[in-house]
Scaffold this motif. Structure first.
Motif, mmCIF file in Angstrom:
data_model
loop_
_atom_site.group_PDB
_atom_site.id
_atom_site.type_symbol
_atom_site.label_atom_id
_atom_site.label_comp_id
_atom_site.label_asym_id
_atom_site.label_seq_id
_atom_site.Cartn_x
_atom_site.Cartn_y
_atom_site.Cartn_z
ATOM 1 N N ALA A 241 0.832 -1.205 0.000
ATOM 2 C CA ALA A 241 0.000 0.000 0.000
ATOM 3 C C ALA A 241 0.867 1.255 0.000
ATOM 4 N N GLU A 242 1.976 1.194 0.722
ATOM 5 C CA GLU A 242 2.915 2.319 0.749
ATOM 6 C C GLU A 242 3.550 2.526 -0.623
ATOM 7 N N ALA A 243 3.933 1.415 -1.271
ATOM 8 C CA ALA A 243 4.541 1.510 -2.606
ATOM 9 C C ALA A 243 3.531 1.986 -3.638
ATOM 10 N N MET A 244 2.275 1.611 -3.433
ATOM 11 C CA MET A 244 1.215 2.001 -4.364
ATOM 12 C C MET A 244 1.096 3.519 -4.458
ATOM 13 N N GLU A 245 1.361 4.193 -3.354
ATOM 14 C CA GLU A 245 1.279 5.650 -3.333
ATOM 15 C C GLU A 245 2.275 6.292 -4.297
ATOM 16 N N GLN A 246 3.339 5.570 -4.614
ATOM 17 C CA GLN A 246 4.387 6.117 -5.470
ATOM 18 C C GLN A 246 4.065 6.014 -6.960
ATOM 19 N N CYS A 247 3.119 5.158 -7.316
ATOM 20 C CA CYS A 247 2.942 4.899 -8.753
ATOM 21 C C CYS A 247 1.485 4.890 -9.202
ATOM 22 N N HIS A 248 0.608 5.530 -8.447
ATOM 23 C CA HIS A 248 -0.784 5.558 -8.883
ATOM 24 C C HIS A 248 -1.220 6.979 -9.213
ATOM 25 N N ARG A 249 -2.275 7.073 -9.984
ATOM 26 C CA ARG A 249 -2.907 8.355 -10.290
ATOM 27 C C ARG A 249 -4.403 8.126 -10.358
ATOM 28 N N HIS A 250 -5.154 8.993 -9.711
ATOM 29 C CA HIS A 250 -6.611 8.828 -9.725
ATOM 30 C C HIS A 250 -7.213 9.642 -10.857
ATOM 31 N N GLU A 251 -7.829 8.956 -11.793
ATOM 32 C CA GLU A 251 -8.491 9.595 -12.926
ATOM 33 C C GLU A 251 -9.936 9.853 -12.558
ATOM 34 N N LYS A 252 -10.434 11.060 -12.806
ATOM 35 C CA LYS A 252 -11.772 11.422 -12.358
ATOM 36 C C LYS A 252 -12.812 11.430 -13.470
ATOM 37 N N GLY A 253 -12.421 11.094 -14.692
ATOM 38 C CA GLY A 253 -13.402 11.057 -15.772
ATOM 39 C C GLY A 253 -14.313 9.851 -15.660
ATOM 40 N N TRP A 254 -15.460 9.898 -16.354
ATOM 41 C CA TRP A 254 -16.397 8.769 -16.295
ATOM 42 C C TRP A 254 -15.751 7.493 -16.809
ATOM 43 N N TRP A 255 -14.752 7.628 -17.678
ATOM 44 C CA TRP A 255 -14.136 6.468 -18.321
ATOM 45 C C TRP A 255 -13.178 5.716 -17.396
ATOM 46 N N ALA A 256 -12.793 6.308 -16.292
ATOM 47 C CA ALA A 256 -11.835 5.635 -15.408
ATOM 48 C C ALA A 256 -11.905 6.241 -14.016
ATOM 49 N N ASP A 257 -13.010 6.037 -13.332
ATOM 50 C CA ASP A 257 -13.160 6.591 -11.986
ATOM 51 C C ASP A 257 -12.505 5.653 -10.972
ATOM 52 N N TYR A 258 -11.207 5.490 -11.117
ATOM 53 C CA TYR A 258 -10.453 4.608 -10.230
ATOM 54 C C TYR A 258 -8.974 4.957 -10.342
#
Length: 452
Positions: A241-258
């Motif tokens: 979970a700590e490593a995940m913070e380094q390589c994720h991006r939250h997309e807010k469009g309807w096409w990728a709300d994750y």
């Protein structure tokens, strides 16, 4: 209904502590009619009589895969009528061309029905036992798995709005069968359980008996290993979970709300941590757990693909896609044909589209929306050669070029909705508004698009 303790100690009272907090919770037994689920149902009916549970129901899934399926359903109806248990009979059709195998396809459909059953906070009770646990661990080990797979079957876990509970997970199969004989219970014997063409049956009939003969208690020790692995997994989960913070991006469009996975940042992690982070990311969005071979395939074909490539790979009901250096997850169910729909504005402040998207209006936006009947179109309904203008951007371009400029992923471009006033485009909700319909000083409305 009379109950008594079996010589091995299995009784309704032995599982009662698991249900004390569930007295007012709708409890449903996944009832196949086999000995495991029959014993579970028998014990829960006893707990209902003792006042520990208010309600007990049963759910039988008619797969239609066996010529005996109707007889099994009739047996379950008879038992439930005898014990005064409401029964839901769900008939399903299992597709043969999913690419996942008929067993896996049936399992996926079952769990969708299970999730529907516990909507509103119910509890689904299943009859998995210790031998099932040992078989599962060995099966996953031989197929190739990581710590996630070796942690085995959990005794309880969240399922949609409810939960799954397996009260017999520490109980041997022979103890369950002895309980059934002691209480003179009838149950279904599925002949396919003896077919060693199926891997689980081969383990059950051949491998585990040999292990038990050579090392008595082997099945229990294999199953108990899952507890230790689960503890190690929790420690690793925190690190992942700590490593995940380094390589994720939250997309807010309807096409990728994750959360998307950024490959460049992902590659800065060591190779083993990359695998764990990917498994964590995939499971959190799809519930899927990949074995080693599948994981290697993902890395070879998606993550290690050339920088300008846009490969994709099917995983269960989802598709993994790479686009502009990031990994996306899309649902196969989202891919469909689209019709033109009418939006009666302003009588309706929103419209739910047939593919599950919803366009809604909100105050203080920059769109002057005319008070009239509007149309919602998709790309296939719009001329590809006509050039349009977009507020805040220079020039006029084709729809294809604008969708590229706004970085909408290629697989979403046919699904993106467009709101029209007659033949004039008003806006692409979530992306742009056309100049002729742009208001001033937030005096109009805004349009947004979300998944329902």
């Amino acid at each position: 209904m009379s109950t008594k303790n079996s010589p091995n100690g299995l009784s309704p009272e032995s599982i009662a502590p698991l249900f004390i907090s569930l007295r007012q919770t709708p409890v449903t037994v996944a009832f196949s009619g086999g000995v495991d689920s029959t014993v579970v149902l028998h014990m829960l009916v006893a707990l209902r009589q003792q006042g520990i549970l208010d309600t007990v129901e049963a759910l039988h899934i008619h797969h239609g895969l066996s010529e005996c399926a109707d007889q099994w359903a009739a047996f379950c109806e008879h038992v439930c009528a005898l014990w005064n248990v409401p029964l839901t009979l769900a008939r399903i059709t299992v597709p043969e061309d999913t690419g996942e195998g008929i067993e896996q396809a049936a399992r996926m459909i079952r769990y969708r029905i299970f999730e529907q059953q516990v909507m509103g906070g119910g509890c689904l009770v299943m009859g998995h036992h210790l031998d099932d646990q040992a078989e599962t661990v060995l099966l996953r080990l031989f197929r190739g798995t990581g710590l996630e797979g070796l942690s085995g079957i959990p005794q309880s876990r969240v399922l949609g709005e409810g939960q799954i509970l397996r009260p017999l997970l520490d109980t041997r199969r022979h103890a369950i069968e002895q309980y059934a004989r002691d209480h003179r219970l009838d149950w279904i014997e599925d002949d396919s359980n003896n077919n060693e063409r199926f891997s689980r049956n081969f383990l059950r009939q051949r491998i585990i008996p040999e292990l038990e003969q050579r090392w008595p208690g082997a099945a229990r020790r294999i199953a108990s290993l899952t507890t230790e692995i689960s503890a190690v997994k929790q420690v690793m989960h925190d690190r992942v979970a700590e490593a995940m913070e380094q390589c994720h991006r939250h997309e807010k469009g309807w096409w990728a709300d994750y959360t998307l996975l950024n490959i460049q940042s992902f590659r800065l992690l060591n190779s083993e941590l990359q695998k764990q982070v990917f498994r964590f990311w995939l499971k959190s969005h799809t519930g899927s757990v990949l074995g080693r071979e599948q994981l290697d395939k993902v890395f070879n074909e998606l993550i290690d693909a050339r920088q300008d490539a846009e490969p994709q790979m099917k995983v269960g009901d989802y598709i993994l896609r790479r686009f502009r250096g990031e990994l996306y997850i899309t649902s196969i169910a989202d891919e469909c044909c689209y019709d033109i729909q009418v939006w009666v504005w302003p009588i309706s402040e929103y419209i739910v589209l047939k593919d599950g998207l919803r366009i809604y209006s909100y105050c203080e936006g920059d769109i002057e929306l005319p008070d009239k009947q509007l149309r919602v179109l998709r790309r296939e309904h719009i001329s590809g050669s006509e050039k349009i203008a977009v507020a805040g951007r220079e020039g006029r371009k084709t729809l294809k070029r604008w969708l590229q400029d706004f970085d909408l992923p290629p697989w979403c471009r046919n699904r993106q909705p467009f709101v029209f006033d007659g033949d004039q485009m008003i806006a692409a909700p979530g992306l742009w508004v056309c100049p002729s319909y742009q208001g001033k000083n937030a005096s109009g409305v805004g349009l947004s698009c979300v998944k329902v």
